[in-house]
Design an enzyme around this catalytic site. Sequence first.
Site, PDB file in Angstrom:
ATOM      1  N   GLU A 186       9.816   7.944 -16.779  1.00  0.00           N
ATOM      2  CA  GLU A 186       8.287   9.545 -16.820  1.00  0.00           C
ATOM      3  C   GLU A 186       8.098   8.443 -17.920  1.00  0.00           C
ATOM      4  O   GLU A 186       6.879   8.514 -18.753  1.00  0.00           O
ATOM      5  CB  GLU A 186       8.752  10.517 -16.682  1.00  0.00           C
ATOM      6  CG  GLU A 186       8.405  11.056 -14.842  1.00  0.00           C
ATOM      7  CD  GLU A 186       9.119  12.881 -15.313  1.00  0.00           C
ATOM      8  OE1 GLU A 186       7.867  13.585 -14.735  1.00  0.00           O
ATOM      9  OE2 GLU A 186       9.952  12.843 -15.659  1.00  0.00           O
ATOM     10  N   SER A 208      15.287  21.632 -15.513  1.00  0.00           N
ATOM     11  CA  SER A 208      14.674  22.402 -16.565  1.00  0.00           C
ATOM     12  C   SER A 208      14.909  23.860 -17.000  1.00  0.00           C
ATOM     13  O   SER A 208      15.891  24.081 -17.214  1.00  0.00           O
ATOM     14  CB  SER A 208      13.917  23.103 -15.115  1.00  0.00           C
ATOM     15  OG  SER A 208      13.255  23.743 -15.282  1.00  0.00           O
ATOM     16  N   LYS A 240      16.717  21.296 -10.974  1.00  0.00           N
ATOM     17  CA  LYS A 240      15.937  20.368 -11.579  1.00  0.00           C
ATOM     18  C   LYS A 240      16.619  19.761 -12.393  1.00  0.00           C
ATOM     19  O   LYS A 240      17.312  19.956 -12.973  1.00  0.00           O
ATOM     20  CB  LYS A 240      14.590  20.828 -11.783  1.00  0.00           C
ATOM     21  CG  LYS A 240      13.516  21.500 -11.894  1.00  0.00           C
ATOM     22  CD  LYS A 240      12.592  20.478 -10.353  1.00  0.00           C
ATOM     23  CE  LYS A 240      11.914  19.807 -11.033  1.00  0.00           C
ATOM     24  NZ  LYS A 240      10.748  20.055 -11.688  1.00  0.00           N
ATOM     25  N   HIS A 265       1.112  -1.351  -0.211  1.00  0.00           N
ATOM     26  CA  HIS A 265      -0.548  -0.453   0.221  1.00  0.00           C
ATOM     27  C   HIS A 265       1.336   1.046  -0.454  1.00  0.00           C
ATOM     28  O   HIS A 265       0.452   2.653   0.239  1.00  0.00           O
ATOM     29  CB  HIS A 265      -1.206   0.045   1.616  1.00  0.00           C
ATOM     30  CG  HIS A 265      -1.798  -1.301   1.518  1.00  0.00           C
ATOM     31  ND1 HIS A 265      -3.354  -1.297   0.828  1.00  0.00           N
ATOM     32  CD2 HIS A 265      -1.083  -2.044   2.034  1.00  0.00           C
ATOM     33  CE1 HIS A 265      -3.349  -2.694   1.713  1.00  0.00           C
ATOM     34  NE2 HIS A 265      -2.234  -3.013   2.185  1.00  0.00           N
TER      35      HIS A 265
END
Length: 471
Positions: free
Chosen positions: A290, A277, A283, A156
Site C-alpha cells: 500500500e 490494526s 486485521k 478489465h
Amino acid sequence: MSKLWGGRFTKGTNKLVEEYTASIGFDKALAEEDVQGSLAHVTMLGKCGILPQDDVETIKAGLNKVLEKVRAGEVVFSVADEDIHMNIEKQLIEEIGPVGGKLHTGRSRNDQVATDMHLYLRGRVVELVSLLHELQEALIVQAKDNLDTIIPGYTHLQRAQPILFAHHLLAYVSMFRRDAERLSDSYKRINVLPLGAGALAGTTFPIDRHFVAEQLGFDSVYENSLDAVSDRDFIVEFLANAALIMTHLSRLSEELVLWSSTEFSFVELDDAFCTGSSIMPQKKNPDVPELVRGKTGRVYGNLIGLLTVLKSLPLAYNKDMQEDKEGMFDTVATLTGALQLYAPMISTMKVNKGRMREAVNTDFSNATDIADFLVGKGLPFRQAHEVIGKTVLYCINEGKFLLDLTLEEFKQFSPLFDENIYAVLQPEAVVNARNVYGGTATVQVEAAIERAEVALLEANKWVTSHVGAVL
Ligand code: ARG
C-alpha cells in the site's frame, strides 16, 4: 572566520536570507563525493604545476582529516557556510590554515556541485540496478515454484483466460529487467565529468580535465563548459526512470493488495511484512504494498518538480538549480526502501495454489477455447463466438460452468461438439494450448524462465564491473 565570499560585502547577511538560501541541511549528504572530487582536483593542480607539491600534500592530508571527522560525525555543519562545499572548505582551512584556501584554484562551486551530483548518482544507479536484480531473482524463484499453478488471467479485472501464475510473475520480471537496463544505460550520461568548466566559461589555469576524469573514474568529460554547469538532464532522466519503476511496483502492489484480500485469498504476505490494526484484532494489513503504491506519487512529483525548475532557466548556473537535490535524494531513498523490501516480501509470500485452482474451476475463462474448438471444426470464428456466448449465457442461467454441461446440452448450441470438448476445456489443456513464443504454455514459461536467468546473469556482470563507482 567570515564568509568565504565576504570581500565585496559591507554588511552581514540577513539571518532569514542565510537560512533561506542555505542547502547544507540536505547537501551534507554529498560530503563524501565533495571530498573525493577535491582530492582529484588538487592532485591535478599539483601535477599541472599550478600548486607546489608540498601544498598539495598538505591539502590532501587536510581533506582526508576532514572526511574522517565527517564520517565520525564530529563536524558541526553551519548554515552560515551555506552549503557542503563551503562547509568543507571552511573545515579544511581550520585544519591546515590559509594554505587550504588554495584548493579552490581553477574551480567554481558551479562545476564542483555538478561533479558531486554526478559522483553521487552514478553510485546510486549501480546500487539500484543491483536491487532490481534481486527483485527479479525473487520473482523467478516464485515462478519456478509455481510452474503448475494456474490462476485466472484478467482483462478489465474480469476473468479472461487461465494462465500459469509463473507466467504472471514473469511479466514483472520483464518490466524490472527493462527498468534495470534503462538505469544502466543512463550511466554513460551520468558518468561524465563537469569539473574544469569553472563558473561557466572554463578557467585561466592550465588544468588537465582528463586527468581528473581518470582519477575519479569518469568515462568522459563535458564538451561545453556552459552545458557542464547547467546540465541536470542526467537527474531528470534518473527521476523519470525512477517514476517508471515506481509505476511497475505500484501495479504489482495493487495486485498483492487484491490477491491478499479475503475475496481473492490467492496469496498471503508473511507476517513480518504486514501490520495489524489498533482496534480490529483480526486485521493483517498489506501496508508495504500500500505504501509503495502511495509513495509513487512523491516520485512522480519529484520528476515534475525538477522539470519545472529547469524550464526556461537561462544558461548557465542559476540558484534555482539548488532545488535539484531534495527531490533526487527523496527519490533515491523512496525507491531504495521499496526495492529493499520487495524482494524478501516476494520470496516469503505464500501462494494459495488450492484457492487459485478453485477460482479457475469456477469461471468461464475456458470459453475462448471452445470457440477455438468449433473453429477447428470449420465454423468461422465470428459464428463460434456467438454460439459460445449463448452457451455461457445458458450456463449462467442454469448455475453451471462449461465443464458441467452434458454433451447433449453442448449439442443444443452446435452439432459440431463432440466428447473431445471435455479434454479441451481442462485448465491445463487451456494453458498448454497457448504454445506460442511468449505464451503461457508450460514449455514456453519454462523457456522464459531460462531466458530470464541467462539475462540476469549477464546483467549482474554489469553490476560487478561497476561496483567501484559506489563511493
Ligand atoms: N549550493 C549550491 C547548489 O546546490 C552550490 C552551487 C552554488 N553556486 C553559486 N554560484 N551560488 O546549487
